[in-house]
Design a protein around this motif. Structure first.
Motif, mmCIF file in Angstrom:
data_model
loop_
_atom_site.group_PDB
_atom_site.id
_atom_site.type_symbol
_atom_site.label_atom_id
_atom_site.label_comp_id
_atom_site.label_asym_id
_atom_site.label_seq_id
_atom_site.Cartn_x
_atom_site.Cartn_y
_atom_site.Cartn_z
ATOM 1 N N TYR A 132 47.675 41.121 23.901
ATOM 2 C CA TYR A 132 46.344 41.340 23.335
ATOM 3 C C TYR A 132 45.281 41.623 24.386
ATOM 4 O O TYR A 132 44.112 41.818 24.054
ATOM 5 N N ILE A 133 45.673 41.629 25.665
ATOM 6 C CA ILE A 133 44.713 41.912 26.729
ATOM 7 C C ILE A 133 44.667 43.417 26.962
ATOM 8 O O ILE A 133 45.692 44.052 27.211
ATOM 9 N N THR A 134 43.489 43.984 26.851
ATOM 10 C CA THR A 134 43.302 45.407 27.139
ATOM 11 C C THR A 134 42.367 45.538 28.340
ATOM 12 O O THR A 134 41.368 44.825 28.445
ATOM 13 N N LEU A 135 42.722 46.431 29.230
ATOM 14 C CA LEU A 135 41.937 46.627 30.447
ATOM 15 C C LEU A 135 41.328 48.015 30.454
ATOM 16 O O LEU A 135 42.012 48.999 30.151
ATOM 17 N N ASP A 136 40.033 48.089 30.764
ATOM 18 C CA ASP A 136 39.429 49.406 30.905
ATOM 19 C C ASP A 136 39.684 49.918 32.329
ATOM 20 O O ASP A 136 40.291 49.234 33.157
ATOM 21 N N VAL A 137 39.229 51.135 32.606
ATOM 22 C CA VAL A 137 39.507 51.758 33.902
ATOM 23 C C VAL A 137 38.958 50.918 35.051
ATOM 24 O O VAL A 137 39.613 50.733 36.083
ATOM 25 N N GLU A 138 37.766 50.381 34.874
ATOM 26 C CA GLU A 138 37.151 49.581 35.937
ATOM 27 C C GLU A 138 37.940 48.303 36.178
ATOM 28 O O GLU A 138 38.150 47.894 37.328
ATOM 29 N N ASP A 139 38.400 47.665 35.088
ATOM 30 C CA ASP A 139 39.213 46.451 35.234
ATOM 31 C C ASP A 139 40.495 46.750 36.011
ATOM 32 O O ASP A 139 40.907 45.976 36.883
ATOM 33 N N LYS A 140 41.125 47.870 35.688
ATOM 34 C CA LYS A 140 42.372 48.239 36.362
ATOM 35 C C LYS A 140 42.134 48.511 37.844
ATOM 36 O O LYS A 140 42.932 48.100 38.693
ATOM 37 N N ASP A 141 41.028 49.203 38.159
ATOM 38 C CA ASP A 141 40.708 49.471 39.564
ATOM 39 C C ASP A 141 40.457 48.175 40.331
ATOM 40 O O ASP A 141 40.917 48.007 41.468
ATOM 41 N N ASP A 142 39.734 47.259 39.697
ATOM 42 C CA ASP A 142 39.448 45.969 40.348
ATOM 43 C C ASP A 142 40.735 45.193 40.597
ATOM 44 O O ASP A 142 40.911 44.588 41.671
ATOM 45 N N MET A 143 41.619 45.191 39.601
ATOM 46 C CA MET A 143 42.875 44.462 39.760
ATOM 47 C C MET A 143 43.737 45.079 40.852
ATOM 48 O O MET A 143 44.342 44.371 41.660
ATOM 49 N N LEU A 144 43.777 46.405 40.907
ATOM 50 C CA LEU A 144 44.544 47.083 41.952
ATOM 51 C C LEU A 144 44.012 46.709 43.330
ATOM 52 O O LEU A 144 44.785 46.401 44.248
ATOM 53 N N ASN A 145 42.695 46.714 43.492
ATOM 54 C CA ASN A 145 42.092 46.335 44.778
ATOM 55 C C ASN A 145 42.411 44.889 45.132
ATOM 56 O O ASN A 145 42.698 44.564 46.294
ATOM 57 N N ASP A 146 42.353 44.000 44.131
ATOM 58 C CA ASP A 146 42.659 42.584 44.374
ATOM 59 C C ASP A 146 44.100 42.413 44.849
ATOM 60 O O ASP A 146 44.370 41.637 45.776
ATOM 61 N N VAL A 147 45.012 43.119 44.204
ATOM 62 C CA VAL A 147 46.424 43.007 44.581
ATOM 63 C C VAL A 147 46.651 43.557 45.987
ATOM 64 O O VAL A 147 47.365 42.948 46.799
ATOM 65 N N CYS A 148 46.033 44.677 46.306
ATOM 66 C CA CYS A 148 46.160 45.244 47.663
ATOM 67 C C CYS A 148 45.606 44.279 48.704
ATOM 68 O O CYS A 148 46.194 44.110 49.786
ATOM 69 N N ASP A 149 44.491 43.639 48.395
ATOM 70 C CA ASP A 149 43.918 42.648 49.312
ATOM 71 C C ASP A 149 44.872 41.476 49.524
ATOM 72 O O ASP A 149 45.037 40.985 50.651
ATOM 73 N N LEU A 150 45.506 41.021 48.436
ATOM 74 C CA LEU A 150 46.437 39.900 48.544
ATOM 75 C C LEU A 150 47.649 40.269 49.396
ATOM 76 O O LEU A 150 48.118 39.469 50.211
ATOM 77 N N ILE A 151 48.177 41.469 49.189
ATOM 78 C CA ILE A 151 49.318 41.933 49.981
ATOM 79 C C ILE A 151 48.955 41.932 51.462
ATOM 80 O O ILE A 151 49.735 41.484 52.310
ATOM 81 N N ASP A 152 47.758 42.406 51.768
ATOM 82 C CA ASP A 152 47.310 42.493 53.155
ATOM 83 C C ASP A 152 47.038 41.112 53.744
ATOM 84 O O ASP A 152 47.507 40.782 54.835
ATOM 85 N N GLU A 153 46.293 40.298 53.020
ATOM 86 C CA GLU A 153 45.861 39.004 53.555
ATOM 87 C C GLU A 153 46.996 37.989 53.656
ATOM 88 O O GLU A 153 46.999 37.128 54.541
ATOM 89 N N HIS A 154 47.965 38.071 52.734
ATOM 90 C CA HIS A 154 49.047 37.084 52.719
ATOM 91 C C HIS A 154 50.378 37.666 53.169
ATOM 92 O O HIS A 154 51.419 37.020 53.029
ATOM 93 N N SER A 155 50.333 38.894 53.718
ATOM 94 C CA SER A 155 51.524 39.540 54.304
ATOM 95 C C SER A 155 52.712 39.533 53.340
ATOM 96 O O SER A 155 53.805 39.069 53.670
ATOM 97 N N LEU A 156 52.491 40.047 52.144
ATOM 98 C CA LEU A 156 53.554 40.141 51.146
ATOM 99 C C LEU A 156 54.286 41.463 51.354
ATOM 100 O O LEU A 156 53.680 42.528 51.292
#
Length: 218
Positions: A132-156
């Motif tokens: 039931y969760i729907t994401l708009d374009v801005e939400d998706k962009d924010d989530m993508l940036n958050d995930v990229c930051d996590l990969i970088d900061e936590h060396s995943l």
């Protein structure tokens, strides 16, 4: 005037106004329902430090768009005329309403409301918040940036490490389930691969821009 119709609703139930077998009766309706832990530690905004009446928050997912009145009447037929209170259409995101079941939504946290344990949430008829969760374009962009930051900061270094990180520490970073994250990453696999590869290269060969003696970037 035509009344607004929707599929997602929220309402309150008070323990003293519902039968003992209320959960089984709700399940017999056949629609997905989420039930909060019993909210018995909420302080009243109007009465100082007094507690509000204990209550449950529920989320109701109709199969087709219906009115709030029709949902109220259906609950009344199932649990009794005095059972249900404040049937409302969900106008915020479903994710936020779901988080409010345990007072982990942003507004509840901002108001310093007491948190309730997630393990006490009950789900009826295959309720799955991810559906039931729907994401708009801005939400998706924010989530993508958050995930990229996590990969970088936590060396995943790969998707398995990311999955484990989300499972163990996802709530700490307000991340949704991996199912939702996958739906966003699916169209950005090239970018995510670059991040994973960069971490892998650093693990294998070390960082050339770090001074090994001082630990500072050159």
């Amino acid at each position: 005037m035509a009344k607004d119709k929707a599929r997602y609703f929220t309402f309150l139930l008070y323990p003293e106004s519902i039968p003992e077998d209320w959960e089984m009766r709700l399940e017999s309706i056949g629609t997905p329902i989420a039930i909060s832990p019993l909210h018995d530690k909420d302080l009243s905004d109007l009465e100082g430090m007094k507690y509000k009446k204990a209550h449950y928050h529920l989320i109701y997912v109709a199969k087709n768009p219906v009115t709030a009145d029709s949902v109220r009447k259906r609950i009344q037929r199932t649990l009794g005329n005095e059972s249900v209170s404040l049937v409302q259409i969900v106008v915020q995101s479903m994710e936020n309403i779901y988080l409010y079941l345990t007072h982990e939504s942003k507004d509840a946290i901002a108001k310093n409301k007491v948190k309730y344990p997630k393990k006490d949430i009950r789900l009826l008829n295959n309720f799955d918040i991810d559906r039931y969760i729907t994401l708009d374009v801005e939400d998706k962009d924010d989530m993508l940036n958050d995930v990229c930051d996590l990969i970088d900061e936590h060396s995943l270094a790969n998707i398995r490490e990311l999955r484990r990180f989300v499972r163990v520490r996802g709530s700490e970073y307000n991340l949704p389930s991996m199912k939702i994250i996958n739906s966003v990453l699916r169209s950005h696999t090239g970018l995510i691969r670059l991040y994973f590869d960069a971490v892998y290269q650093e693990r294998r060969y070390g960082r050339s821009d770090i001074d090994k003696e001082t630990g500072e970037m050159k």
